[in-house]
Design a protein around this motif. Structure first.
Motif, PDB file in Angstrom:
ATOM      1  N   MET A   5       0.813  -1.206   0.000  1.00  0.00           N
ATOM      2  CA  MET A   5       0.000   0.000   0.000  1.00  0.00           C
ATOM      3  C   MET A   5       0.851   1.263   0.000  1.00  0.00           C
ATOM      4  O   MET A   5       0.338   2.367  -0.082  1.00  0.00           O
ATOM      5  N   HIS A  18      -1.556   4.648  -0.437  1.00  0.00           N
ATOM      6  CA  HIS A  18      -2.882   4.402  -0.989  1.00  0.00           C
ATOM      7  C   HIS A  18      -3.913   4.402   0.149  1.00  0.00           C
ATOM      8  O   HIS A  18      -3.974   3.449   0.924  1.00  0.00           O
ATOM      9  N   PRO A  20      -7.684   4.110   1.296  1.00  0.00           N
ATOM     10  CA  PRO A  20      -8.884   3.516   0.706  1.00  0.00           C
ATOM     11  C   PRO A  20     -10.054   4.488   0.659  1.00  0.00           C
ATOM     12  O   PRO A  20     -10.229   5.345   1.521  1.00  0.00           O
ATOM     13  N   TRP A  27      -9.002   3.983  -4.199  1.00  0.00           N
ATOM     14  CA  TRP A  27      -8.029   4.617  -3.313  1.00  0.00           C
ATOM     15  C   TRP A  27      -7.661   5.989  -3.858  1.00  0.00           C
ATOM     16  O   TRP A  27      -7.829   6.277  -5.037  1.00  0.00           O
ATOM     17  N   SER A  51      -9.594   4.670   6.736  1.00  0.00           N
ATOM     18  CA  SER A  51      -8.489   5.534   6.334  1.00  0.00           C
ATOM     19  C   SER A  51      -7.600   5.902   7.527  1.00  0.00           C
ATOM     20  O   SER A  51      -6.376   5.991   7.399  1.00  0.00           O
ATOM     21  N   THR A  54      -5.430   2.989   8.164  1.00  0.00           N
ATOM     22  CA  THR A  54      -4.403   2.905   7.125  1.00  0.00           C
ATOM     23  C   THR A  54      -3.260   3.858   7.414  1.00  0.00           C
ATOM     24  O   THR A  54      -2.080   3.512   7.287  1.00  0.00           O
TER      25      THR A  54
END
Length: 334
Positions: A5, A18, A20, A27, A51, A54
C-alpha cells in the motif's frame, strides 16, 4: 494494510500511500514528502475508520510519529483529498495549506448553513432530472459531512507562491475546472509535479457545473490544461492511479477528449431540443448509483453550458424546465 500500500519513490523523496475510498476509484494517493528534517503530507484522504487505520499503519511502516509532521497540504476541497486534514492537524499540530478559493468551495459544500442539498436538487430538477433521482440527492450529499470533520485551520497559498515541502521548494500552480482553486505543486529541479486531480492518467477528471460555483467549469478546465502545459514535467504524481510520464501528451489527450464530447452532444441535439437529463441519459445511461449519476449530470451540464458559451447551443424555457437546442440546425433552416 501491507507494505504494497506504500509506493516508494526514493529518488524524489516521496512515498505514495494508498488511502482507501469507495468504488469506483478505490483509493486516493496521499503523498509523504521527507527531507532536511521536514515531513509533509499531501492530500491525506477522506475521514473514515478505515483511512485512519491505514494512516496509523503507514506511518508506523515509515517510522514517522504524527508529531513529526511539519506541514499538511491539500490540493482541493473534495472529501477524498481534504477530509482528514483537520484530524491529522489535531494529531500533529502542523499547519494545513490550501488556496483561498478552495476554502470558499469547501464552505459552499461543507460549511455551516450551506444549502447545497436544496440548490443542487433545484438545479437538476430545472434540467429534467426525475423525482426518483432527486429524492436520493440530500442523503447522498449528507453522507460526506462525516468525512470532512473536523475541518482544519488553514493557511492560504496563492498561485505562484513558493512553499517548502519535505525539505524542497515547490511552486504552487492554481487551476480550476475539476475544482475551483485546485493547487498543483511543481519542483523545477527534477521536473516533478504533484498534480492532484488536475491531470489524471487513464481517466478524465470530473468537470461539474454546481450552483454557486464556477458558471463555466469546462472552459476553466481547458484553460487550466493549457496553463499546465507550460511546465517541463518528467514525472507527475496524481491523486488517482499511478505516477506517470508523458504529462504534456496526457494533457493533449484530455483536450481532445472534451472537444469530441462537445461534438457528440451537439450532434445529439441536431434533431430537436432536449433537457440536460435527456442528454445525460444518452451519454452515460441510467444504470448508475446516485454518486455516479450526480457526477454524470453535473458533467453533462458543464459541457452543455460550454456549447452555449461558444454559441453552438441555445437555451429555451418550457414549464419551468430548461431545454437546449442546436444553433447549427437553426442556421441551416434559415
Amino acid at each position: 494494510m501491507n507494505r504494497q500500500m506504500i509506493q516508494d519513490w526514493d529518488e524524489y523523496g516521496i512515498h505514495a500511500v494508498h488511502i482507501p475510498m469507495a468504488p469506483p476509484l478505490r483509493w486516493v494517493n496521499s503523498y509523504v514528502l521527507q527531507g532536511n528534517g521536514e515531513i509533509t503530507l499531501v492530500d491525506p484522504g477522506p475521514r473514515t475508520d478505515e483511512s485512519i487505520a491505514t494512516w496509523e499503519q503507514a506511518l508506523g511502516e515509515l517510522g514517522i510519529q504524527a508529531q513529526e509532521i511539519t506541514s499538511i497540504v491539500v490540493t482541493h476541497h473534495h472529501p477524498d483529498h481534504y477530509g482528514l486534514a483537520g484530524y491529522m492537524q489535531s494529531l500533529s499540530g502542523a499547519k494545513v495549506y490550501m488556496s483561498r478559493r478552495a476554502y470558499e468551495e469547501a464552505q459552499l459544500m461543507w460549511g455551516k448553513g450551506q444549502r447545497i442539498n436544496e440548490e443542487l436538487s433545484a438545479l437538476f430538477a430545472q434540467h429534467g432530472m426525475p423525482d426518483s433521482w432527486l429524492a436520493q440527492l440530500p442523503g447522498h450529499l449528507d453522507s460526506f459531512l462525516s468525512q470532512v470533520e473536523p475541518q482544519p485551520e488553514l493557511t492560504f497559498i496563492a498561485d505562484g507562491e513558493v512553499l517548502r515541502l519535505g525539505g524542497r521548494s515547490w511552486t504552487a500552480i492554481e487551476t480550476a475546472g475539476h475544482a475551483p482553486g485546485h493547487l498543483s505543486f511543481y519542483e523545477d529541479g527534477q521536473g516533478i509535479i504533484l498534480c492532484g486531480d488536475a491531470v489524471l492518467p487513464q481517466i478524465s477528471p470530473n468537470i461539474s457545473l454546481l450552483p454557486g460555483s464556477d458558471p463555466n467549469p469546462l472552459h476553466s478546465f481547458l484553460q487550466s490544461l493549457d496553463k499546465l502545459k507550460d511546465f517541463r514535467v518528467s514525472v507527475a504524481f496524481p491523486g488517482h492511479r499511478n505516477p506517470f510520464s508523458g504529462f504534456t501528451e496526457r494533457i493533449d489527450r484530455l483536450l481532445l477528449h472534451h472537444e469530441e464530447r462537445l461534438e457528440k452532444i451537439e450532434a445529439l441535439l441536431d434533431d430537436g431540443k432536449r433537457s440536460g437529463f435527456n442528454i445525460c441519459e444518452a451519454l452515460f445511461g441510467t444504470e448508475l448509483g446516485i454518486h455516479q449519476m450526480r457526477f454524470a449530470m453535473a458533467e453533462t451540464l458543464a459541457h452543455l453550458f460550454e456549447l452555449v458559451r461558444r454559441g453552438r447551443l441555445e437555451i429555451s424555457n418550457s414549464n419551468s424546465h430548461i431545454r437546449f437546442g442546436s444553433t447549427r440546425m437553426k442556421n441551416r433552416l434559415e
